[in-house]
Design an enzyme around this catalytic site. Structure first.
Site, PDB file in Angstrom:
ATOM      1  N   HIS A  68     -21.843 -25.005 -16.097  1.00  0.00           N
ATOM      2  CA  HIS A  68     -22.766 -23.876 -15.989  1.00  0.00           C
ATOM      3  C   HIS A  68     -23.413 -23.579 -17.324  1.00  0.00           C
ATOM      4  O   HIS A  68     -24.634 -23.398 -17.428  1.00  0.00           O
ATOM      5  CB  HIS A  68     -22.040 -22.635 -15.476  1.00  0.00           C
ATOM      6  CG  HIS A  68     -22.942 -21.451 -15.317  1.00  0.00           C
ATOM      7  ND1 HIS A  68     -23.277 -20.608 -16.363  1.00  0.00           N
ATOM      8  CD2 HIS A  68     -23.608 -20.978 -14.233  1.00  0.00           C
ATOM      9  CE1 HIS A  68     -24.098 -19.667 -15.937  1.00  0.00           C
ATOM     10  NE2 HIS A  68     -24.304 -19.867 -14.632  1.00  0.00           N
ATOM     11  N   GLU A 104     -26.923 -26.800 -24.648  1.00  0.00           N
ATOM     12  CA  GLU A 104     -27.445 -28.157 -24.675  1.00  0.00           C
ATOM     13  C   GLU A 104     -26.279 -29.144 -24.531  1.00  0.00           C
ATOM     14  O   GLU A 104     -25.167 -28.845 -24.981  1.00  0.00           O
ATOM     15  CB  GLU A 104     -28.178 -28.411 -25.998  1.00  0.00           C
ATOM     16  CG  GLU A 104     -29.405 -27.546 -26.216  1.00  0.00           C
ATOM     17  CD  GLU A 104     -30.556 -27.916 -25.298  1.00  0.00           C
ATOM     18  OE1 GLU A 104     -30.526 -29.062 -24.764  1.00  0.00           O
ATOM     19  OE2 GLU A 104     -31.464 -27.098 -25.122  1.00  0.00           O
ATOM     20  N   LEU A 126     -16.563 -24.239  -9.022  1.00  0.00           N
ATOM     21  CA  LEU A 126     -15.407 -24.126  -8.154  1.00  0.00           C
ATOM     22  C   LEU A 126     -15.744 -23.839  -6.699  1.00  0.00           C
ATOM     23  O   LEU A 126     -14.857 -23.833  -5.842  1.00  0.00           O
ATOM     24  CB  LEU A 126     -14.469 -23.048  -8.694  1.00  0.00           C
ATOM     25  CG  LEU A 126     -13.985 -23.337 -10.124  1.00  0.00           C
ATOM     26  CD1 LEU A 126     -13.208 -22.161 -10.683  1.00  0.00           C
ATOM     27  CD2 LEU A 126     -13.155 -24.600 -10.169  1.00  0.00           C
ATOM     28  N   GLY A 129     -21.889 -22.667  -4.147  1.00  0.00           N
ATOM     29  CA  GLY A 129     -22.815 -21.550  -4.189  1.00  0.00           C
ATOM     30  C   GLY A 129     -24.206 -21.979  -4.605  1.00  0.00           C
ATOM     31  O   GLY A 129     -24.615 -23.135  -4.419  1.00  0.00           O
ATOM     32  N   HIS A 131     -25.736 -22.556  -7.454  1.00  0.00           N
ATOM     33  CA  HIS A 131     -25.945 -23.623  -8.436  1.00  0.00           C
ATOM     34  C   HIS A 131     -25.820 -25.000  -7.794  1.00  0.00           C
ATOM     35  O   HIS A 131     -26.579 -25.920  -8.119  1.00  0.00           O
ATOM     36  CB  HIS A 131     -24.940 -23.492  -9.579  1.00  0.00           C
ATOM     37  CG  HIS A 131     -25.089 -22.222 -10.358  1.00  0.00           C
ATOM     38  ND1 HIS A 131     -26.298 -21.806 -10.882  1.00  0.00           N
ATOM     39  CD2 HIS A 131     -24.180 -21.276 -10.709  1.00  0.00           C
ATOM     40  CE1 HIS A 131     -26.120 -20.660 -11.524  1.00  0.00           C
ATOM     41  NE2 HIS A 131     -24.856 -20.312 -11.420  1.00  0.00           N
TER      42      HIS A 131
END
Length: 309
Positions: A68, A104, A126, A129, A131
């Site tokens: 993330h 980055e 985990l 969702g 993302h």
């Protein structure tokens, strides 16, 4: 004084017969041609002195771990350590990192740098969702020359429960707490409005409860869902649970993980991080995606190839 005799030029060795010369030239030409691919490019030389790997065997797809990202500097260090464990378990595998935001390299840059090869994206997330369903496919869509597959998220899975249990033990959970009427756990997660993500967190909580001898494990969230971590802690205290641990359902340190740990009334486990079970789980998801029979989330983005198919 006698002058030294002038050096006589060395005689050239006798020429081989025409047949011998042709045999030697043919062998040398065959060796050179073996280093050239069918498309005219030169195959890479193997530098291992006694390698038994044939240059004709295609390399495994790269593993692209998708994190993330976090403003917490510990997060990048933790993810890097986790990927080093993955490389130790699978020597020779091309393992790369791409972030959705904040750090980055960002995922589009990582995919761009891979060029026109193959890659399996493994989300360090985990649950399934936003993302997983939106951000990662959008990044893949921009990698026009790359053939990719996207693995499922890490959870739920028994290896996650192994890592959660290990972190709780490190924090002070004892075997005598298993099944104890005074004990309980709050499974602190980031939270998502996606019902599929919430279902996965509940399943992980159930598996952890079974691992801990049946003590209650209550999912709680830092955002977007209820109950919150403080609310879950209060509810368990009202039920007479005096030894309530907070299990960190986060892959790396960050704002949400720190906030959840700060609410603990007893012990708080560290994020899952570079636990050995996490490295094994990454490779398990990678292998699953590689061997799956053309799953729906496989993406072939070379538009010229698709147009000619």
């Amino acid at each position: 004084m006698t002058e030294p005799a002038p050096e006589r030029p060395q005689e050239s060795p006798p020429l081989d017969s025409t047949a011998q010369l042709l045999t030697r030239i043919t062998a040398q030409l065959g060796t050179q041609l073996s280093l050239v691919s069918l498309n005219g490019t030169r195959r890479p030389m193997h530098r291992t002195p006694h390698s038994n790997v044939s240059p004709l065997i295609p390399a495994a797809p790269a593993l692209v771990a998708v994190a993330h990202g976090s403003r917490d500097p510990r997060a990048l260090h933790t993810v890097t350590e986790l990927l080093d464990r993955v490389r130790e378990l699978r020597p020779g595998l091309d393992v790369r990192l791409g972030h959705i935001e904040l750090n980055e390299p960002l995922l589009p840059r990582t995919l761009h740098d891979l060029g026109s090869g193959e890659a399996v994206l493994v989300p360090l997330l985990l649950g399934r969702g936003y993302h997983v369903k939106q951000d990662i496919p959008e990044a893949v869509a921009g990698a026009a020359a790359l053939r990719t597959r996207t693995a499922g998220p890490l959870g739920p899975h028994p290896l996650l429960v192994e890592a959660l249990h290990g972190r709780l033990t490190e924090a002070g959970w004892r075997p005598s707490d298993d099944g104890n009427r005074n004990s309980a756990v709050v499974l602190a997660a980031a939270g998502s409005r996606d019902p599929e993500s919430a279902a996965g967190t509940r399943r992980t909580a159930q598996l952890l409860s079974e691992r801990l001898g049946g003590v209650p494990v209550v999912p709680a969230y830092a955002s977007a869902a209820t109950p919150t971590v403080p609310a879950a802690l209060r509810a368990l205290a009202a039920r007479g649970r005096r030894r309530v641990a907070v299990a960190s359902y986060f892959t790396a340190p960050g704002r949400f993980a720190s906030a959840a740990a700060g609410e603990a009334t007893w012990i708080a486990a560290a994020p899952l991080g570079a636990h050995p079970a996490m490295a094994r789980l990454l490779l398990h998801r990678y292998d699953q995606a590689r061997t799956a029979g053309a799953p729906a989330y496989e993406t072939l983005m070379n538009t010229r190839f698709l147009a000619s198919a």
